[in-house]
Scaffold this motif. Structure first.
Motif, PDB file in Angstrom:
ATOM      1  N   VAL A  41       0.863  -1.183   0.000  1.00 42.28           N
ATOM      2  CA  VAL A  41       0.000   0.000   0.000  1.00 42.28           C
ATOM      3  C   VAL A  41       0.900   1.234   0.000  1.00 42.28           C
ATOM      4  CG1 VAL A  41      -1.747   1.307   1.273  1.00 42.28           C
ATOM      5  CG2 VAL A  41      -1.864  -1.194   1.217  1.00 42.28           C
ATOM      6  N   GLU A  42       0.711   2.095  -0.976  1.00 40.53           N
ATOM      7  CA  GLU A  42       1.533   3.301  -1.096  1.00 40.53           C
ATOM      8  C   GLU A  42       1.178   4.304   0.010  1.00 40.53           C
ATOM      9  OE1 GLU A  42       4.320   5.460  -1.740  1.00 40.53           O
ATOM     10  OE2 GLU A  42       4.196   4.020  -3.405  1.00 40.53           O
ATOM     11  N   THR A  43       2.161   4.683   0.808  1.00 43.77           N
ATOM     12  CA  THR A  43       1.926   5.623   1.918  1.00 43.77           C
ATOM     13  C   THR A  43       2.712   6.915   1.775  1.00 43.77           C
ATOM     14  OG1 THR A  43       3.689   4.625   3.240  1.00 43.77           O
ATOM     15  CG2 THR A  43       1.463   3.744   3.563  1.00 43.77           C
ATOM     16  N   SER A  44       3.793   6.900   0.999  1.00 41.57           N
ATOM     17  CA  SER A  44       4.675   8.061   0.887  1.00 41.57           C
ATOM     18  C   SER A  44       3.924   9.281   0.341  1.00 41.57           C
ATOM     19  CB  SER A  44       5.856   7.728  -0.024  1.00 41.57           C
ATOM     20  OG  SER A  44       6.726   8.822  -0.123  1.00 41.57           O
ATOM     21  N   GLY A  45       3.958  10.379   1.119  1.00 38.21           N
ATOM     22  CA  GLY A  45       3.311  11.617   0.696  1.00 38.21           C
ATOM     23  C   GLY A  45       1.791  11.630   0.819  1.00 38.21           C
TER      24      GLY A  45
ATOM     25  N   HIS B  68      -2.478   5.650  23.841  1.00 37.02           N
ATOM     26  CA  HIS B  68      -1.051   5.329  23.897  1.00 37.02           C
ATOM     27  C   HIS B  68      -0.765   3.985  23.230  1.00 37.02           C
ATOM     28  CE1 HIS B  68      -0.640   8.747  26.378  1.00 37.02           C
ATOM     29  NE2 HIS B  68      -1.135   8.221  27.483  1.00 37.02           N
ATOM     30  N   ILE B  69      -1.788   3.147  23.120  1.00 32.77           N
ATOM     31  CA  ILE B  69      -1.595   1.794  22.590  1.00 32.77           C
ATOM     32  C   ILE B  69      -1.664   1.765  21.067  1.00 32.77           C
ATOM     33  CG2 ILE B  69      -2.628  -0.528  22.544  1.00 32.77           C
ATOM     34  CD1 ILE B  69      -3.444  -0.075  25.477  1.00 32.77           C
ATOM     35  N   VAL B  70      -2.538   2.590  20.462  1.00 30.84           N
ATOM     36  CA  VAL B  70      -2.701   2.548  19.002  1.00 30.84           C
ATOM     37  C   VAL B  70      -2.535   3.930  18.354  1.00 30.84           C
ATOM     38  CG1 VAL B  70      -4.187   1.896  17.061  1.00 30.84           C
ATOM     39  CG2 VAL B  70      -4.253   0.547  19.158  1.00 30.84           C
ATOM     40  N   GLY B  71      -3.421   4.861  18.670  1.00 29.37           N
ATOM     41  CA  GLY B  71      -3.470   6.127  17.951  1.00 29.37           C
ATOM     42  C   GLY B  71      -2.173   6.906  17.937  1.00 29.37           C
ATOM     43  N   ARG B  72      -1.621   7.158  19.130  1.00 25.32           N
ATOM     44  CA  ARG B  72      -0.402   7.962  19.223  1.00 25.32           C
ATOM     45  C   ARG B  72       0.780   7.283  18.512  1.00 25.32           C
ATOM     46  NH1 ARG B  72      -1.040  12.731  19.797  1.00 25.32           N
ATOM     47  NH2 ARG B  72      -2.220  12.592  21.719  1.00 25.32           N
ATOM     48  N   PRO B  73       1.072   5.985  18.809  1.00 26.74           N
ATOM     49  CA  PRO B  73       2.194   5.361  18.090  1.00 26.74           C
ATOM     50  C   PRO B  73       1.981   5.278  16.580  1.00 26.74           C
ATOM     51  CG  PRO B  73       1.157   3.791  19.611  1.00 26.74           C
ATOM     52  CD  PRO B  73       0.599   5.123  19.908  1.00 26.74           C
ATOM     53  N   MET B  74       0.738   5.063  16.124  1.00 34.46           N
ATOM     54  CA  MET B  74       0.478   5.015  14.675  1.00 34.46           C
ATOM     55  C   MET B  74       0.840   6.334  14.015  1.00 34.46           C
ATOM     56  SD  MET B  74      -0.409   2.206  13.299  1.00 34.46           S
ATOM     57  CE  MET B  74      -0.447   2.935  11.691  1.00 34.46           C
ATOM     58  N   SER B  75       0.483   7.432  14.688  1.00 34.02           N
ATOM     59  CA  SER B  75       0.763   8.752  14.107  1.00 34.02           C
ATOM     60  C   SER B  75       2.272   8.981  13.975  1.00 34.02           C
ATOM     61  CB  SER B  75       0.120   9.858  14.949  1.00 34.02           C
ATOM     62  OG  SER B  75       0.731   9.972  16.222  1.00 34.02           O
ATOM     63  N   ILE B  76       3.029   8.466  14.946  1.00 40.83           N
ATOM     64  CA  ILE B  76       4.497   8.604  14.915  1.00 40.83           C
ATOM     65  C   ILE B  76       5.094   7.735  13.808  1.00 40.83           C
ATOM     66  CG2 ILE B  76       6.637   8.123  16.207  1.00 40.83           C
ATOM     67  CD1 ILE B  76       4.978   8.828  18.783  1.00 40.83           C
ATOM     68  N   LEU B  77       4.705   6.461  13.778  1.00 37.89           N
ATOM     69  CA  LEU B  77       5.284   5.516  12.816  1.00 37.89           C
ATOM     70  C   LEU B  77       5.000   5.920  11.371  1.00 37.89           C
ATOM     71  CD1 LEU B  77       4.426   2.168  14.664  1.00 37.89           C
ATOM     72  CD2 LEU B  77       6.704   3.158  14.377  1.00 37.89           C
ATOM     73  N   MET B  78       3.783   6.377  11.098  1.00 44.04           N
ATOM     74  CA  MET B  78       3.419   6.683   9.716  1.00 44.04           C
ATOM     75  C   MET B  78       4.068   7.964   9.210  1.00 44.04           C
ATOM     76  SD  MET B  78      -0.066   5.011   8.659  1.00 44.04           S
ATOM     77  CE  MET B  78       0.784   4.807   7.115  1.00 44.04           C
ATOM     78  N   SER B  79       4.566   8.804  10.132  1.00 45.27           N
ATOM     79  CA  SER B  79       5.245  10.027   9.700  1.00 45.27           C
ATOM     80  C   SER B  79       6.748   9.817   9.530  1.00 45.27           C
ATOM     81  CB  SER B  79       4.994  11.149  10.717  1.00 45.27           C
ATOM     82  OG  SER B  79       5.627  10.845  11.954  1.00 45.27           O
ATOM     83  N   GLN B  80       7.261   8.663   9.993  1.00 49.03           N
ATOM     84  CA  GLN B  80       8.699   8.410   9.944  1.00 49.03           C
ATOM     85  C   GLN B  80       9.147   7.954   8.559  1.00 49.03           C
ATOM     86  OE1 GLN B  80       9.234   5.578  13.155  1.00 49.03           O
ATOM     87  NE2 GLN B  80       9.655   7.183  14.645  1.00 49.03           N
ATOM     88  N   LYS B  81      10.472   8.049   8.323  1.00 49.78           N
ATOM     89  CA  LYS B  81      11.038   7.562   7.063  1.00 49.78           C
ATOM     90  C   LYS B  81      11.162   6.049   7.150  1.00 49.78           C
ATOM     91  CE  LYS B  81      13.720  11.595   5.646  1.00 49.78           C
ATOM     92  NZ  LYS B  81      15.058  12.123   5.353  1.00 49.78           N
ATOM     93  N   ARG B  82      10.187   5.365   6.602  1.00 47.21           N
ATOM     94  CA  ARG B  82      10.183   3.891   6.570  1.00 47.21           C
ATOM     95  C   ARG B  82       9.298   3.480   5.413  1.00 47.21           C
ATOM     96  NH1 ARG B  82       8.983   1.128  11.211  1.00 47.21           N
ATOM     97  NH2 ARG B  82       9.815   2.682  12.650  1.00 47.21           N
TER      98      ARG B  82
ATOM     99  N   ALA C 290       6.410   1.752   5.107  1.00 45.34           N
ATOM    100  CA  ALA C 290       5.005   2.153   5.279  1.00 45.34           C
ATOM    101  C   ALA C 290       4.992   3.435   6.113  1.00 45.34           C
ATOM    102  CB  ALA C 290       4.204   1.048   5.950  1.00 45.34           C
ATOM    103  N   GLY C 291       5.551   4.488   5.562  1.00 47.32           N
ATOM    104  CA  GLY C 291       5.656   5.747   6.293  1.00 47.32           C
ATOM    105  C   GLY C 291       5.737   6.918   5.336  1.00 47.32           C
TER     106      GLY C 291
END
Length: 291
Positions: free
Chosen positions: A153-157, A167-181, A183-184
């Motif tokens: 699934v294309e996530t870049s941009g 703290h279990i889902v929402g917050r970490p998801m927001s961090i991971l998806m904004s990182q250079k990876r 699926a990010g």
């Protein structure tokens, strides 16, 4: 529309781990050992912990279940955690949440050795995740990232809307998806109960992660055509047509959203199985780190 089949992908991951475990056995190495502490008799927690124990057996892990009564004191629980922290045979362990009301959840999570925290909830591991350092990622967000990667699934941009700030889902998801990876690299917006014009924001999203805890909240008129939808929610909704008297529903109204989606996770069979698979992956990582 493609179904993101968490059940299939989680089975693939378990098979991959099983191969690694059999290689460990062949080389005379120590097999990964996962422990779980369950306090009380919460039905959903018992089901979830039993599923973890079965998954361990299936892939060749050793597993230990510490079953404590509802009235267990905080001190006794902290003592059990300390025993697991200092037990070299245990590679990783989890304390199943939620805990009974008389126990301070935060105090319990802080007591877990970060090197054995395969749930990825300890502040040390959360901090490392935020800094993009090697660590144990929280199992549910980790599973979502893996699903997105394996289905290419294309996530870049892309514009990603995360519904919920736990703290279990929402917050970490927001961090991971904004990182250079893989699926990010996305532009992430977090919406929650105080967000104004929420439907306007979700209609602009390329990808939506629904973890708001309200059954069938996200409806077809709140999304655009071609949207990717990850449904983290799971609620028992009364249903007299079912033998159990209820059906399982997510945070997404599948009937109205799926016709517009390019990719979507089902409930059940989407994110849920991935959470257990990634817990096992974290345990394997812990075992490799401990040498």
């Amino acid at each position: 529309m493609t179904i993101l089949d968490g059940k299939k992908v989680s089975n693939d991951i378990k098979e991959e781990i099983a191969v690694e475990v059999s290689n460990m056995v062949a080389n005379g190495e120590k097999v990964p050992h996962l422990a779980a502490i369950l306090v009380g008799t919460d039905g959903a927690s018992m089901t979830y912990v039993n599923a973890k124990v079965k998954a361990c057996e299936k892939i060749g892990f050793h597993s230990t279940l510490i079953d404590l009564p509802e009235e267990t004191t905080e001190d006794v629980l902290l003592q059990k955690i300390n025993e697991l922290n200092t037990n070299d045979d245990i590679d990783g362990f989890i304390v199943q949440l939620p805990l009974p009301k008389h126990i301070d959840e935060q105090k319990v999570l802080m007591a877990i050795d970060p090197n054995k925290d395969v749930d990825g909830f300890h502040p040390t591991n959360v901090g490392k995740m935020a800094l993009d350092l090697p660590t144990f990622l929280p199992a549910t967000p980790f599973g979502i990232m893996e699903l997105l990667e394996r289905y290419n699934v294309e996530t870049s941009g892309k514009n990603v809307v995360v519904m919920g700030r736990s703290h279990i889902v929402g917050r970490p998801m927001s961090i991971l998806m904004s990182q250079k990876r893989k699926a990010g690299d996305a532009t992430v917006t977090v919406v929650h109960s105080r967000t104004k014009n929420l439907a306007e924001i979700t209609r602009g999203a390329d990808i939506i992660v629904a973890a708001i805890g309200i059954s069938e909240y996200l409806t077809g008129d709140m999304v655009k055509d071609g949207v990717v939808v990850i449904d983290v929610g799971i609620t028992r909704v009364p249903d007299d047509t079912k033998k159990a008297g209820y059906r399982l529903a997510g945070d997404v109204d599948f009937a109205s959203v799926s016709p517009k989606a390019s990719f979507i996770t089902p409930v059940p069979g989407g994110v849920g199985p991935m959470t257990i698979a990634m817990l096992l992956k974290n345990t394997l990582l812990a075992r490799e780190r401990h040498g």
